[in-house]
Design a protein around this motif. Structure first.
Motif, short mmCIF file in Angstrom:
data_model
loop_
_atom_site.label_atom_id
_atom_site.label_comp_id
_atom_site.label_asym_id
_atom_site.label_seq_id
_atom_site.Cartn_x
_atom_site.Cartn_y
_atom_site.Cartn_z
N UNK A 22 0.66 -1.26 0.06
CA UNK A 22 0.02 0.08 -0.08
C UNK A 22 0.87 1.33 0.04
N UNK A 23 1.99 1.21 0.95
CA UNK A 23 2.84 2.56 0.93
C UNK A 23 3.51 2.44 -0.40
N UNK A 24 3.91 1.57 -1.02
CA UNK A 24 4.79 1.72 -2.21
C UNK A 24 3.63 2.23 -3.39
N UNK A 25 2.50 1.76 -3.59
CA UNK A 25 1.60 2.19 -4.58
C UNK A 25 1.11 3.75 -4.17
N UNK A 26 0.91 4.09 -3.11
CA UNK A 26 0.58 5.47 -2.60
C UNK A 26 1.61 6.40 -2.93
N UNK A 27 2.97 5.95 -2.76
CA UNK A 27 4.09 6.77 -2.98
C UNK A 27 4.27 7.06 -4.35
#
Length: 517
Positions: A389-394
């Motif tokens: 989730x953090x990778x896609x949001x970033x």
């Protein structure tokens, strides 16, 4: 009506429940400017500056006492959740949201973040003082709030502002859509080995899922963007551009989702065929919603002109039944009320009166929306997928920044928009979750995992987005410009220097964007 059309209606339904909060800042700006002109400059101090640490401590104590009372009452009472639980939950969300928003103001966070944190704290995933059933029952209140907020949001749009920003909006939408779908979708494919629900899917199917994820990533949150307009009362080119982009992006997403669903069906089942009827349904929804919104706007304009008393009561009486009717005949309540507000503002003299009426409910509306959204965030589910989730949001955030700056350069926007124009495009909320729900129902083979990942990514963007937009407005110098009485006092030397600079520019120079000539 086809299943695909019913699924598309879920976008509107869920959006109506958790998003679409339009800021009611226009009337604040105009009235605040008049009030500020009558007040001595030396007394212009911010609301935050007037509150001492003792008052902040008292707010914290009141919050803890309220939480303790509700916790104790729930331990002594038994029975199934009912109307009493819903009323108690609503009151707790309102109180906790208001108090937490005041407390986070100390560290410079926007009120919206406080509302979200309050919802998370008292919601079913932390303290459990407001359970899932109560959160769902508050959807009725959210539907009414959506009607009022969408109406005010449409009234914030002015023809002259849209005309000035037409070139910028065109390039912004084009580059944002292409860049996000391609880059974010590409990263999604690259991470396929770490996404469990993609296991076993053929390559073409994975590409289609990435395409659907790219469409979800293009959604924005009008509530997060425009909610800050109520707190900060900003005024200037960044505010106007962000408002126009976010409002118009909703229509773009509805159209894009219909096209993408049709393409994805072919990717999963080449024998399914391309259903042109889906586009006819979308056309019916958009044109019908616009037509009924125009009619509603004309009716409101006539009432404001020839009657105009108890406007808020009239809006409350119209909100729920009209929303229910529009949903029953498969039209978009959000678009209809937005069009109605736009008609009242631009084709009658009742725009200010309409905004002033809706403004009276602003605080309650935003607390309910965002505290409920915070209560919906599934922290346990997020703990399982947080790295992805953090990778896609970033990735989405970086692409948004790059595409916004590229579009601003091509459109030759003002320097402040080139630098901070992206700040209002990060937030996501109800519309993104609505798109995820449509995709889940259309493709159940990977739906549950897709929905869990979407909730995690949207949660990150929902928390960070308002903070980044507030930072952009502060750095652009637009915060509180619409209500100078709420802003910190500026040194007289700075005011004199600014006046001298404007005088040197010549009497014939055009005024800054967003200011009267």
């Amino acid at each position: 009506m086809s299943g695909a059309h019913r699924n598309r209606r879920c976008v509107v339904g869920l959006f109506a429940g958790r998003d679409g909060a339009q800021a009611v800042s226009g009337a604040h700006r105009r009235r605040g400017a008049r009030d500020a002109a009558r007040r001595p400059q030396g007394r212009l101090v911010s609301a935050a500056a007037r509150k001492s640490w003792g008052e902040r401590a008292l707010q914290l104590v009141v919050l803890l006492v309220a939480i303790g009372l509700v916790w104790g009452a729930q331990r002594t009472m038994s029975g199934e959740p009912g109307t009493l639980a819903a009323v108690t939950g609503l009151g707790l969300l309102l109180l906790a949201g208001t108090l937490v928003s005041e407390l986070v103001e100390v560290v410079g966070l926007p009120h919206l973040t406080g509302y979200l944190l309050a919802g998370i704290l008292v919601g079913p995933h932390v303290l459990g003082l407001v359970d899932h059933h109560t959160v769902e029952r508050l959807g009725v209140v959210n539907s009414l709030a959506l009607a009022l907020i969408a109406l005010a949001g449409g009234a914030e749009l002015r023809v002259e502002s849209l005309r000035r920003a037409a070139r910028s909006l065109l390039w912004a939408h084009l580059l944002q859509l292409v860049a996000i779908i391609v880059v974010v979708g590409g990263v999604f494919i690259a991470l396929r080995r770490h996404i469990p629900f993609l296991d076993g899917l053929p390559t073409l199917a994975v590409v289609m899922v990435a395409l659907l994820w790219g469409v979800l990533a293009t959604t924005r949150s009008p509530s997060a963007v425009l909610g800050l307009l109520t707190q900060l009362r900003p005024k200037g080119p960044l505010t106007e551009m962000t408002l126009a982009f976010v409002m118009s992006s909703d229509v773009v997403v509805i159209l894009l989702l219909s096209v993408t669903l049709a393409v994805a069906r072919l990717g999963f089942d080449p024998t399914a065929g391309f259903e042109l009827s889906a586009f006819a349904d979308v056309g019916h929804e958009l044109l019908g919603s616009t037509a009924l919104g125009t009619t509603l706007g004309i009716v409101l304009a006539l009432y404001l002109r020839y009657g105009g008393r108890n406007v808020l009561l009239v809006l409350l009486a119209l909100g729920l039944p009209t929303s229910a009717l529009l949903d029953y005949i498969h039209l978009d309540p959000l678009l209809s009320f937005m069009v109605a507000g736009f008609v009242v503002q631009n084709f009658s003299a009742g725009g200010d009166k309409l905004l002033h009426a809706v403004e009276k409910t602003g605080a309650i509306v935003f607390v309910v929306f965002f505290a409920t959204a915070g209560a919906h965030l599934d922290l346990a589910g997020f703990a399982l997928i947080w790295p992805i989730a953090l990778a896609l949001a970033s990735t989405r955030m970086l692409v948004t920044v790059g595409a916004a700056r590229a579009a601003s350069r091509i459109a030759d926007d003002a320097p402040i928009i080139r630098t901070w124009g992206w700040s209002g495009m990060v937030s996501q909320a109800g519309l993104a979750l609505g798109v995820a729900l449509v995709i889940v129902r259309e493709f159940p083979e990977f739906g549950d995992g897709f929905r869990t990942l979407a909730i995690g990514v949207v949660g990150v963007n929902e928390l960070l987005g308002p903070v980044l937009f507030k930072l952009g407005l502060d750095r652009a110098g637009e915060s509180y410009r619409g209500d100078e009485a709420a802003a910190p006092a500026r040194p007289r030397a700075a005011v004199a220097d600014e006046s001298a600079a404007r005088a040197d520019a010549g009497a014939d120079a055009p005024p800054p964007a967003g200011q009267p000539g």
